[in-house]
Design a protein around this motif. Structure first.
Motif, PDB file in Angstrom:
ATOM      1  N   ARG A 191      -6.209   6.538  -2.342  1.00 21.14           N
ATOM      2  CA  ARG A 191      -6.614   5.439  -1.465  1.00 21.14           C
ATOM      3  C   ARG A 191      -7.571   4.496  -2.182  1.00 21.14           C
ATOM      4  O   ARG A 191      -7.486   3.276  -2.018  1.00 21.14           O
ATOM      5  CB  ARG A 191      -7.265   6.002  -0.209  1.00 21.14           C
TER       6      ARG A 191
ATOM      7  N   GLN B 158      -7.774   3.990  -5.463  1.00 20.91           N
ATOM      8  CA  GLN B 158      -7.022   3.241  -6.471  1.00 20.91           C
ATOM      9  C   GLN B 158      -6.174   2.144  -5.831  1.00 20.91           C
ATOM     10  O   GLN B 158      -6.041   1.055  -6.390  1.00 20.91           O
ATOM     11  CB  GLN B 158      -6.140   4.195  -7.276  1.00 20.91           C
ATOM     12  N   THR B 159      -5.620   2.433  -4.666  1.00 19.35           N
ATOM     13  CA  THR B 159      -4.839   1.416  -3.961  1.00 19.35           C
ATOM     14  C   THR B 159      -5.703   0.229  -3.578  1.00 19.35           C
ATOM     15  O   THR B 159      -5.300  -0.932  -3.734  1.00 19.35           O
ATOM     16  CB  THR B 159      -4.194   2.018  -2.703  1.00 19.35           C
TER      17      THR B 159
ATOM     18  N   ALA C  30       2.235   1.814  -3.461  1.00 15.75           N
ATOM     19  CA  ALA C  30       1.219   2.359  -4.362  1.00 15.75           C
ATOM     20  C   ALA C  30       0.973   3.838  -4.089  1.00 15.75           C
ATOM     21  O   ALA C  30       0.801   4.632  -5.019  1.00 15.75           O
ATOM     22  CB  ALA C  30      -0.084   1.571  -4.209  1.00 15.75           C
ATOM     23  N   SER C  31       0.976   4.192  -2.810  1.00 18.00           N
ATOM     24  CA  SER C  31       0.787   5.599  -2.452  1.00 18.00           C
ATOM     25  C   SER C  31       1.957   6.455  -2.946  1.00 18.00           C
ATOM     26  O   SER C  31       1.771   7.572  -3.436  1.00 18.00           O
ATOM     27  CB  SER C  31       0.630   5.737  -0.942  1.00 18.00           C
TER      28      SER C  31
ATOM     29  N   GLU D  74       0.827  -1.199   0.000  1.00 20.10           N
ATOM     30  CA  GLU D  74       0.000   0.000   0.000  1.00 20.10           C
ATOM     31  C   GLU D  74       0.867   1.259   0.000  1.00 20.10           C
ATOM     32  O   GLU D  74       0.562   2.234  -0.688  1.00 20.10           O
ATOM     33  CB  GLU D  74      -0.917  -0.007   1.222  1.00 20.10           C
ATOM     34  N   GLU D  75       1.923   1.235   0.784  1.00 17.25           N
ATOM     35  CA  GLU D  75       2.809   2.396   0.827  1.00 17.25           C
ATOM     36  C   GLU D  75       3.479   2.625  -0.519  1.00 17.25           C
ATOM     37  O   GLU D  75       3.650   3.769  -0.955  1.00 17.25           O
ATOM     38  CB  GLU D  75       3.855   2.199   1.920  1.00 17.25           C
TER      39      GLU D  75
ATOM     40  N   VAL E 291      -4.966  -2.724  -6.180  1.00 12.04           N
ATOM     41  CA  VAL E 291      -3.889  -3.467  -5.521  1.00 12.04           C
ATOM     42  C   VAL E 291      -4.444  -4.498  -4.541  1.00 12.04           C
ATOM     43  O   VAL E 291      -4.092  -5.685  -4.602  1.00 12.04           O
ATOM     44  CB  VAL E 291      -2.929  -2.505  -4.794  1.00 12.04           C
TER      45      VAL E 291
ATOM     46  N   ALA F   6      -0.868   6.720  -6.370  1.00 11.01           N
ATOM     47  CA  ALA F   6      -2.217   6.156  -6.338  1.00 11.01           C
ATOM     48  C   ALA F   6      -2.992   6.732  -5.160  1.00 11.01           C
ATOM     49  O   ALA F   6      -2.453   6.908  -4.067  1.00 11.01           O
ATOM     50  CB  ALA F   6      -2.146   4.639  -6.238  1.00 11.01           C
TER      51      ALA F   6
END
Length: 277
Positions: free
Chosen positions: A182, A184-185, A175-176, A172-173, A189, A180
């Motif tokens: 939240r 989209q994550t 992707a951020s 998640e980190e 993902v 991205a």
């Protein structure tokens, strides 16, 4: 010759184990189910169709499968939310809430039905507040869905929870960091990884709701053509000594349950293959 010498294991070998397994499954599962089919086979095809396609029976199918589908969908959403909170956050009383999730597993179905009927009745704790708003739960089809949601929630939570525990938050980190949002994550993902488990939990909750009886009859109105579930109709026919009709309907439910179990096994196989990839 020493190469072909068999080592004696402490536990029994394949032959005895397979024999005991087949014998046990035959006594507990296959023989009772075959008796159901044999009893149904005494009916002609026209009699069978008349028994399983009568208007009252079709109405019970709609109530049972429709309510189970809605309940499983609700559990599919809120079960994921509960699993997410239990895995990703720390808060006081977390262990208590985690234990309460399994309560429908241990609670007798009759106790659950009486409790739900008492809470959602016109003079109940929640029912007295909902009925002035025009929302009647107890003794209506809505009560059936409430009971099915209650007994099906643990299946979704306990299926999704291990998957969430294995997901690394570094994904998640990452992707951020790549820009991205939240949403989209989650959607691109996390959700694809969680989807097989969500579908499996949905199928398990749906199958459990279809076969539920004890907790539903207390909160449902049990009115034919309106709020009568198929398991209750089977009991009614048995009380009327219509054994052939009861076994015919039970055979339909058995075939549906088999298809559900087959789909669950296929989903679990796909889930394992998806996880390996």
């Amino acid at each position: 010759m020493g190469l072909f010498r068999r080592k004696h294991a402490v536990l029994p070998g394949f032959g005895p184990s397979l024999g005991y397994t087949i014998f046990y499954l035959s006594v507990v599962v296959l023989i009772p189910l075959s008796a159901l089919f044999f009893k149904t086979a005494t009916l002609s095809w026209d009699q069978f169709v008349t028994a399983v396609a009568a208007p009252r029976v079709l109405a019970s199918y709609r109530v049972t499968f429709g309510s189970a589908l809605v309940a499983a969908a609700v559990n599919g959403v809120f079960g994921v939310l509960v699993a997410w909170v239990l895995v990703r956050y720390r808060f006081p009383g977390k262990k208590l809430i985690d234990a309460l999730v399994d309560l429908p597993f241990a609670l007798p179905t009759a106790v659950a039905g009486i409790t739900l009927a008492s809470i959602y009745s016109a003079n109940g704790w929640l029912g007295s507040r909902l009925e002035p708003l025009g929302i009647k739960v107890a003794f209506t089809p809505v009560g059936i869905m409430v009971a099915m949601i209650f007994i099906g929630l643990p299946f979704v939570v306990r299926t999704v929870q291990p998957v969430l525990e294995e997901l690394d938050q570094e994904i998640e980190e990452a992707a951020s960091c790549l820009g991205a949002s939240r949403w989209q994550t989650f959607y691109r993902v996390l959700f694809p990884t969680m989807l097989p488990a969500i579908l499996t939990g949905f199928a398990l909750a749906f199958a459990r709701a279809v076969g539920e009886y004890g907790s539903i009859i207390f909160i449902a109105g049990n009115m034919p053509m309106e709020s009568e579930i198929t398991p209750l109709l089977i009991i009614t026919k048995l009380e009327q000594y219509d054994y052939a009709g009861a076994t015919a309907i039970a055979t339909v439910m058995l075939l549906v349950s088999f298809l559900l179990l087959l789909s669950i096994n296929m989903l679990q196989k796909w889930s394992r293959r998806f996880a390996d990839n």
